[in-house]
Design an enzyme around this catalytic site. Structure first.
Site, PDB file in Angstrom:
ATOM      1  CB  SER A 169      -5.014  47.094 -67.802  1.00 48.60           C
ATOM      2  OG  SER A 169      -5.440  46.378 -66.665  1.00 48.60           O
ATOM      3  CE  LYS A 170     -11.584  45.004 -72.167  1.00 45.63           C
ATOM      4  NZ  LYS A 170     -12.051  46.270 -72.663  1.00 45.63           N
ATOM      5  NE  ARG A 171      -5.218  43.965 -63.327  1.00 42.82           N
ATOM      6  CZ  ARG A 171      -5.065  44.665 -62.207  1.00 42.82           C
ATOM      7  NH1 ARG A 171      -5.832  44.433 -61.178  1.00 42.82           N
ATOM      8  NH2 ARG A 171      -4.136  45.597 -62.120  1.00 42.82           N
TER       9      ARG A 171
ATOM     10  N   GLY B 266     -11.742  47.966 -65.563  1.00 45.07           N
ATOM     11  CA  GLY B 266     -13.004  48.419 -66.147  1.00 45.07           C
ATOM     12  C   GLY B 266     -12.687  48.966 -67.523  1.00 45.07           C
TER      13      GLY B 266
END
Ligand code: GLU
Length: 467
Positions: A240-242, A244
């Site tokens: 996920s975005k977490r 990167g």
């Protein structure tokens, strides 16, 4: 049989790398077998629908250079056909109207939870007719799922997967407002579009069993399934975005080449021996469902970056220039004119050998497009102190006196100056020169850069630094 795969993303506004991998695998499988890949937008969620999200998907596909056959199909546009199938199942006695209120459903949910049951709907309308219907309630249509036994589906990645039928509920296929549910739409579309192979993320494996109930009821041919294991972040949690950048667009904007992205996505869950660098031509020859791994793949940023460095080195200089030109403007507000472009091209081989991303290529060559006097970055400015300026003054005179101005000539002058003034430490001479010529402390060989800039421009930049 012509192989027909499909790429049916839901428009979310960007393309998740998992979605991109799904597109790539479907595309490769279809192309490899001389088949077709169809593109369907699963746009039934009208409340959240926006056309820009559809355009984003199309752009991401174009950037990845993945094409599709025929027009893009809108799932929403097919809604009447989906409803028609629901009514057909109703006619055949394979589906039924359910008049439960929200409260009743909630009660069932609570009870099922207390009883530890896998599903909650107790099928209370399965054997009742319209004569029992309460006043003023718009019914949903539910499909009759098998009550006992087990269902086994073969999956090209997971093997045979069996689910006990008690896990399957009589799920809704048509809502009270007459709109079809996702489960129904997917099956009807896949059937109508002639899809032979469904290659998708294994978060849809459970859905395959419910979708199977519809295939059975309609007596339709089922597709071949290949459910791809998830993509995990480096720490093993769902990517996920977490972690990167998790979307194709972000990688594009960070200066990744589409071929690097494709190669990376290909290897993310599929293998061909120990091969890491695989061209699209090879992939089109080799891609199969057999070598898709069963285990989830972990995203490895360093590996993607090293593939990108490889493809940048391989990239034709002219194409590189064309794809980087907009970045000079975006990152530095500079539009390289033809003279600057010429300089960048002369330096391209050297820039390419260093660059891990197109951004790095741009940042390390933008000085060719700058017009003197320009601003120095902090580190470069620090090098242009009195000591640095003293060196530049000496260089200025020496450069003016040179019969020719090649990288070798320039380097020899710098060496001689270093010998005489800096105990032979070339860096002490080259660094202020680099600061003056490029405004930075990071660039390809400063001697080569000076040659490409030419004597006049190099001297002008040195004078500007002294001013
Ligand atoms: N629209 C679904 C998604 O984006 C794909 C459904 C499918 O492949 O069956 O996850």
């Amino acid at each position: 049989m012509t192989i027909i795969t499909r790429f049916p993303p839901s428009p979310t506004g960007f393309m998740h790398i998992g979605t991109a991998r799904t597109a790539l695998f479907n595309w490769l499988y279809a192309r490899r077998h001389g088949g077709k890949m169809l593109f369907r937008i699963e746009d039934t969620d009208r409340a959240r629908h926006n056309e820009e999200a559809v355009v984003a998907l199309i752009n991401a596909m174009k950037w990845l250079d993945l094409d599709w056959d025929g027009e893009i199909v809108s799932q929403y546009e097919q809604r009447n056909r989906h409803a028609e199938v629901a009514l057909e199942l109703l006619d055949k006695g394979l589906a039924y109207r359910c008049y439960c209120s929200q409260e009743e459903l909630e009660e069932m949910r609570v009870k099922a939870k207390a009883d530890g049951k896998p599903t909650f709907y107790d099928r209370r309308w399965r054997n009742k007719g319209a004569e029992d219907a309460p006043e003023g309630v718009e019914p949903v249509i539910r499909i009759k799922a098998p009550l006992e036994g087990a269902t086994t589906l073969h999956d090209e990645v997971q093997g045979d997967v069996t689910v006990q039928n008690e896990q399957l509920d009589d799920f809704v296929i048509l809502r009270a407002d007459g709109t079809p549910t996702y489960m129904l739409s997917v099956v009807v579309d896949d059937h109508d579009m002639g899809v032979t192979h469904v290659i998708r993320g294994d978060d849809h494996l459970n859905n395959a069993f419910r979708q199977n109930v519809i295939y059975e009821a309609m007596e339709w041919d089922k597709p071949v399934y290949a459910h791809l294991p998830l993509i995990l972040g480096p720490d093993g949690a769902k990517m996920s975005k977490r972690h990167g950048a998790a979307s194709v667009e972000e990688y594009r904007d960070m200066g990744y080449l589409p071929e690097a992205m494709r190669n990376y996505l290909l290897r993310l869950g599929w293998s061909h021996g120990d091969d890491e660098i695989i061209s699209m031509a090879q992939a089109l020859e080799w891609f199969d469902l057999e070598h898709i791994g069963k285990a989830a793949a972990r995203f490895d940023f360093a590996k993607l970056e090293s593939l990108n460095a490889h493809y940048i080195k391989e990239c034709d200089n002219q194409r590189l220039l064309e794809s980087t030109l907009p970045l000079y403007k975006i990152r530095h507000g500079i539009e390289p004119d033809s003279a600057a472009q010429e300089r960048i091209m002369q330096s391209a081989d050297e820039l390419k050998s260093r660059a891990k991303t197109l951004i790095q290529f741009v940042d390390e060559s933008v000085f060719y497009a700058r017009v003197s006097p320009f601003e120095y970055d902090e580190k470069a400015a620090a090098l242009l102190d009195q000591d640095g300026k003293d060196i530049l003054k000496i260089l200025l005179d020496a450069f003016e006196a040179l019969p020719s101005f090649t990288a070798d000539d320039i380097q020899n002058v710098c060496k001689a100056v270093a010998q005489e003034h800096k105990d032979g430490k070339l860096g002490k001479v080259a660094m202020p020169l680099r600061a003056a010529l490029t405004g930075t402390t990071v660039s390809p060989s400063v001697f080569h850069a000076a040659e490409i800039l030419g004597r006049d421009e190099s001297l002008a930049r040195v004078r500007a630094a002294l001013a």
